[in-house]
Design an enzyme around this catalytic site. Structure first.
Site, PDB file in Angstrom:
ATOM      1  N   GLY A   5       0.835  -1.209   0.000  1.00  0.00           N
ATOM      2  CA  GLY A   5       0.000   0.000   0.000  1.00  0.00           C
ATOM      3  C   GLY A   5       0.858   1.242   0.000  1.00  0.00           C
ATOM      4  N   ASN A   6       0.240   2.347  -0.347  1.00  0.00           N
ATOM      5  CA  ASN A   6       0.937   3.621  -0.457  1.00  0.00           C
ATOM      6  C   ASN A   6       1.390   4.098   0.929  1.00  0.00           C
ATOM      7  OD1 ASN A   6       1.871   6.049  -1.498  1.00  0.00           O
ATOM      8  ND2 ASN A   6       0.042   6.390  -2.770  1.00  0.00           N
ATOM      9  N   ILE A   7       2.135   5.203   0.924  1.00  0.00           N
ATOM     10  CA  ILE A   7       2.604   5.780   2.187  1.00  0.00           C
ATOM     11  C   ILE A   7       1.376   6.239   2.988  1.00  0.00           C
ATOM     12  CG2 ILE A   7       4.038   7.617   3.186  1.00  0.00           C
ATOM     13  CD1 ILE A   7       5.460   7.705   0.398  1.00  0.00           C
ATOM     14  N   GLY A   8       1.304   5.824   4.237  1.00  0.00           N
ATOM     15  CA  GLY A   8       0.193   6.267   5.083  1.00  0.00           C
ATOM     16  C   GLY A   8      -1.081   5.462   4.908  1.00  0.00           C
ATOM     17  N   THR A  12       1.465  -0.395   8.733  1.00  0.00           N
ATOM     18  CA  THR A  12       2.084  -0.655  10.041  1.00  0.00           C
ATOM     19  C   THR A  12       1.008  -0.936  11.082  1.00  0.00           C
ATOM     20  OG1 THR A  12       3.896   0.819   9.423  1.00  0.00           O
ATOM     21  CG2 THR A  12       3.694   0.284  11.760  1.00  0.00           C
ATOM     22  N   SER A  13      -0.099  -0.188  11.011  1.00  0.00           N
ATOM     23  CA  SER A  13      -1.196  -0.388  11.982  1.00  0.00           C
ATOM     24  C   SER A  13      -1.829  -1.765  11.802  1.00  0.00           C
ATOM     25  CB  SER A  13      -2.270   0.696  11.779  1.00  0.00           C
ATOM     26  OG  SER A  13      -1.670   1.974  11.857  1.00  0.00           O
ATOM     27  N   GLU A  29       8.481  -2.789   8.071  1.00  0.00           N
ATOM     28  CA  GLU A  29       9.498  -2.238   7.185  1.00  0.00           C
ATOM     29  C   GLU A  29      10.685  -1.798   8.039  1.00  0.00           C
ATOM     30  OE1 GLU A  29       8.117   1.212   5.083  1.00  0.00           O
ATOM     31  OE2 GLU A  29       7.891   0.006   3.304  1.00  0.00           O
ATOM     32  N   ARG A  82       5.303  -4.581   2.920  1.00  0.00           N
ATOM     33  CA  ARG A  82       5.830  -4.420   1.568  1.00  0.00           C
ATOM     34  C   ARG A  82       6.719  -5.615   1.200  1.00  0.00           C
ATOM     35  NH1 ARG A  82       6.402   1.653   2.068  1.00  0.00           N
ATOM     36  NH2 ARG A  82       4.455   2.492   1.225  1.00  0.00           N
ATOM     37  N   ARG A 142       0.447  14.035   7.143  1.00  0.00           N
ATOM     38  CA  ARG A 142       0.644  15.331   7.837  1.00  0.00           C
ATOM     39  C   ARG A 142       0.479  15.115   9.338  1.00  0.00           C
ATOM     40  NH1 ARG A 142      -1.801  19.229   9.750  1.00  0.00           N
ATOM     41  NH2 ARG A 142      -3.893  18.399   9.496  1.00  0.00           N
ATOM     42  N   ARG A 144       0.706  12.185  10.966  1.00  0.00           N
ATOM     43  CA  ARG A 144       1.683  11.248  11.528  1.00  0.00           C
ATOM     44  C   ARG A 144       3.009  11.952  11.768  1.00  0.00           C
ATOM     45  NH1 ARG A 144       3.048   6.057   7.967  1.00  0.00           N
ATOM     46  NH2 ARG A 144       3.986   7.558   6.527  1.00  0.00           N
TER      47      ARG A 144
END
Ligand SMILES: Cc1cc2cn([C@H]3C[C@H](O)[C@@H](CO)O3)c(=O)nc2[nH]1
Length: 208
Positions: A5-8, A12-13, A29, A82, A142, A144
């Protein structure tokens, strides 16, 4: 199982949600490794001067992803944030398409990637794709506020989104190594985790 998935987008959650599951070993990551290579912050350098540092950074990302793909473990399921595939098909591709990474550097990195894929088993059994709208991400990043990411422009997120969609949804450009389970990651985190739990068996058995 690779969570893409894209950044954000909430990778991780989502992986944190599985850390309590004893049949899976979670590999976040290794951003800490990218931030401190014998004292050098490769991630910061890549964002500060991508023309100069993206080959260095992406070569190290490729190594750390390979090490995770090959890591031996007891648990039945390896859950990765990822993969070596998204490193190449999304991030390196974006740098090359954007004219940031010179042609020769792209070719050399591709030769390394092709050799690794042909000689090592890096294929996931399942990709969990956290699909988002780039606008949603911009706001999350923004909030995070990871310092290296403070200057990420909207069109960088849009370009990365398009590359994830081309790879995993339209499957037009690069080979997809396994089935893809698409989750709507525009949802609030708890709602996405509830949807995720409905697919828990599929994710932990690595079936698409
Ligand atoms: C596989 C892979 C992950 C990855 C992350 N990144 C960046 C995007 C985020 O700002 C940060 C952590 O994911 O690193 C990158 O530039 N190239 C990458 N390649």
């Amino acid at each position: 199982v690779a969570v893409e998935g894209n950044i954000g987008s909430g990778k991780t959650s989502l992986l944190k949600h599985f850390e309590t599951c004893e049949q899976a070993k979670v590999y976040k990551e290794p951003t800490d490794r990218w931030r401190n290579i014998q004292g050098h912050n490769a991630l910061a350098l890549m964002y500060e001067d991508p023309e100069r540092w993206s080959l260095t950074f992406q070569t190290y990302v490729q190594l750390t992803m390979l090490q995770t793909h090959l890591a031996k473990q007891e648990q039945a399921v390896k859950l990765m944030e990822r993969s070596i595939h998204s490193a190449k098909y999304c991030f390196v591709e974006n740098l090359h398409k954007g004219g940031v990474m010179p042609e020769l550097e792209y070719i050399v990195l591709t030769r390394w990637f092709d050799h690794i894929i042909q000689n090592e088993d890096c294929s996931p059994d399942l990709i969990v794709y956290l699909q988002t709208n780039p606008e949603v991400l911009h706001e999350r990043i923004r909030k995070r506020c990871r310092k290296e990411e403070s200057g990420i422009p909207m069109d960088y997120l849009q370009d990365l989104h398009n590359l994830h969609e081309d790879w995993l949804i339209h499957q037009t450009h690069f080979s997809v190594p396994c089935p893809v389970l698409v989750l709507d990651a525009n949802l609030e985190l708890q709602d996405m985790l509830n949807v995720c739990d409905q697919h828990r068996e599929k994710i932990l058995c690595g079936h698409g």
